[in-house]
Every structure is written in C-alpha cells, then in structure tokens.
Design a protein around this motif. Structure first.
Motif, short mmCIF file in Angstrom:
data_model
loop_
_atom_site.label_atom_id
_atom_site.label_comp_id
_atom_site.label_asym_id
_atom_site.label_seq_id
_atom_site.Cartn_x
_atom_site.Cartn_y
_atom_site.Cartn_z
N GLN A 50 0.83 -1.21 0.00
CA GLN A 50 0.00 0.00 0.00
C GLN A 50 0.86 1.25 0.00
OE1 GLN A 50 -2.63 -0.31 3.37
NE2 GLN A 50 -4.01 -1.73 2.35
N LEU A 51 1.93 1.24 0.77
CA LEU A 51 2.83 2.39 0.83
C LEU A 51 3.50 2.63 -0.51
CD1 LEU A 51 4.14 4.58 2.55
CD2 LEU A 51 5.87 2.92 3.23
N ALA A 52 3.94 1.57 -1.17
CA ALA A 52 4.57 1.71 -2.49
C ALA A 52 3.58 2.29 -3.49
CB ALA A 52 5.09 0.35 -2.97
N GLN A 56 3.94 5.95 -5.45
CA GLN A 56 3.88 6.06 -6.90
C GLN A 56 2.80 7.05 -7.31
OE1 GLN A 56 5.88 5.05 -9.25
NE2 GLN A 56 4.57 5.85 -10.87
N ARG A 57 1.62 6.95 -6.69
CA ARG A 57 0.52 7.87 -7.01
C ARG A 57 0.93 9.31 -6.69
NH1 ARG A 57 -4.80 6.76 -3.85
NH2 ARG A 57 -4.10 4.66 -4.34
N HIS A 58 1.62 9.50 -5.60
CA HIS A 58 2.08 10.84 -5.22
C HIS A 58 3.06 11.39 -6.25
CE1 HIS A 58 3.31 14.17 -2.66
NE2 HIS A 58 4.56 13.80 -2.83
N ARG A 59 4.01 10.54 -6.69
CA ARG A 59 4.97 10.98 -7.70
C ARG A 59 4.27 11.44 -8.98
NH1 ARG A 59 7.51 6.00 -7.19
NH2 ARG A 59 8.45 5.98 -5.15
N VAL A 60 3.29 10.66 -9.42
CA VAL A 60 2.55 10.99 -10.64
C VAL A 60 1.79 12.31 -10.45
CG1 VAL A 60 0.64 10.27 -12.13
CG2 VAL A 60 2.39 8.62 -11.45
N GLU A 61 1.12 12.47 -9.32
CA GLU A 61 0.36 13.70 -9.07
C GLU A 61 1.28 14.92 -9.03
OE1 GLU A 61 -1.80 12.93 -5.48
OE2 GLU A 61 -3.26 11.64 -6.49
N VAL A 62 2.45 14.79 -8.40
CA VAL A 62 3.40 15.91 -8.34
C VAL A 62 3.90 16.24 -9.74
CG1 VAL A 62 5.71 16.59 -7.51
CG2 VAL A 62 4.08 15.53 -5.93
N GLN A 63 4.18 15.22 -10.55
CA GLN A 63 4.65 15.45 -11.91
C GLN A 63 3.58 16.19 -12.72
OE1 GLN A 63 5.46 11.86 -14.08
NE2 GLN A 63 6.58 12.93 -15.71
N ILE A 64 2.31 15.79 -12.59
CA ILE A 64 1.22 16.46 -13.30
C ILE A 64 1.10 17.92 -12.86
CG2 ILE A 64 -1.30 16.52 -13.55
CD1 ILE A 64 -1.21 13.42 -13.45
N LEU A 65 1.20 18.15 -11.57
CA LEU A 65 1.10 19.52 -11.06
C LEU A 65 2.27 20.39 -11.54
CD1 LEU A 65 -0.08 18.80 -7.41
CD2 LEU A 65 -1.41 19.86 -9.24
N ARG A 66 3.47 19.82 -11.57
CA ARG A 66 4.62 20.58 -12.05
C ARG A 66 4.47 20.94 -13.53
NH1 ARG A 66 9.51 17.46 -8.91
NH2 ARG A 66 9.27 18.62 -6.96
N GLN A 67 3.96 19.97 -14.30
CA GLN A 67 3.76 20.23 -15.73
C GLN A 67 2.70 21.32 -15.93
OE1 GLN A 67 2.82 16.36 -17.29
NE2 GLN A 67 4.97 15.73 -17.45
N ALA A 68 1.68 21.32 -15.11
CA ALA A 68 0.64 22.35 -15.22
C ALA A 68 1.16 23.70 -14.74
CB ALA A 68 -0.57 21.94 -14.39
N LEU A 69 2.12 23.71 -13.85
CA LEU A 69 2.64 24.97 -13.30
C LEU A 69 3.65 25.63 -14.23
CD1 LEU A 69 2.57 26.76 -10.78
CD2 LEU A 69 4.37 25.34 -9.80
N GLU A 70 4.37 24.85 -15.04
CA GLU A 70 5.40 25.41 -15.91
C GLU A 70 4.87 26.51 -16.83
OE1 GLU A 70 7.35 22.22 -17.96
OE2 GLU A 70 8.25 21.43 -16.12
#
Length: 77
Positions: A50-52, A56-70
């Motif tokens: 569950q932690l893994a 992974q879900r957190h990494r994907v969400e952060v990547q999406i947010l960074r792409q939207a912020l650029e």
C-alpha cells in the motif's frame, strides 16, 4: 433524605458499585495470544504494498502539477 418509590437507598447503590469493582479485581482480563509470525508478515507485506502504491501515485500527481505549473510560471515572467 427522601426516597422515591422504586429508587434504591444511596447505600445500596454504593454497595453495588463496590461489589462490581471487587469482581473486576478478582477476575482480571484474560491475556490475548500474540499474533503469529505469519500474520505479522502478512500485515507487513500488505502495508508495504500500500505504501509503495501511495508513493507512486504521489509521484505521478506531483509530476502532473509541475507540468501544469510550468506554463503559468513562464507567463508571469
């Protein structure tokens, strides 16, 4: 002291409380058996998976947010 019909006298209530407490002291709760090693390792495996997944879900969400912020960051410059 006025007693209402059907109500026990104060001493009776107090005596009942003491009786209950004495019974609890004479009969301590039974100890529970510790979980087996298999049960503990199963819980650890489940929680680790569950932690893994959450990481992974957190990494994907952060990547999406960074792409939207650029684009927003480049517009404000």
């Amino acid at each position: 002291m006025v007693l209402l019909p059907g109500s026990p006298p104060e001493g009776h209530k107090h005596g009942r409380h003491l009786s209950t407490r004495a019974q609890q002291q004479n009969h301590p709760p039974r100890p529970t058996a510790p979980p087996s090693d298999d049960a503990l390792s199963s819980v650890v495996r489940t929680l680790t998976a569950q932690l893994a997944e959450l990481k992974q879900r957190h990494r994907v969400e952060v990547q999406i947010l960074r792409q939207a912020l650029e684009p927003a960051q480049s517009e404000s410059l």
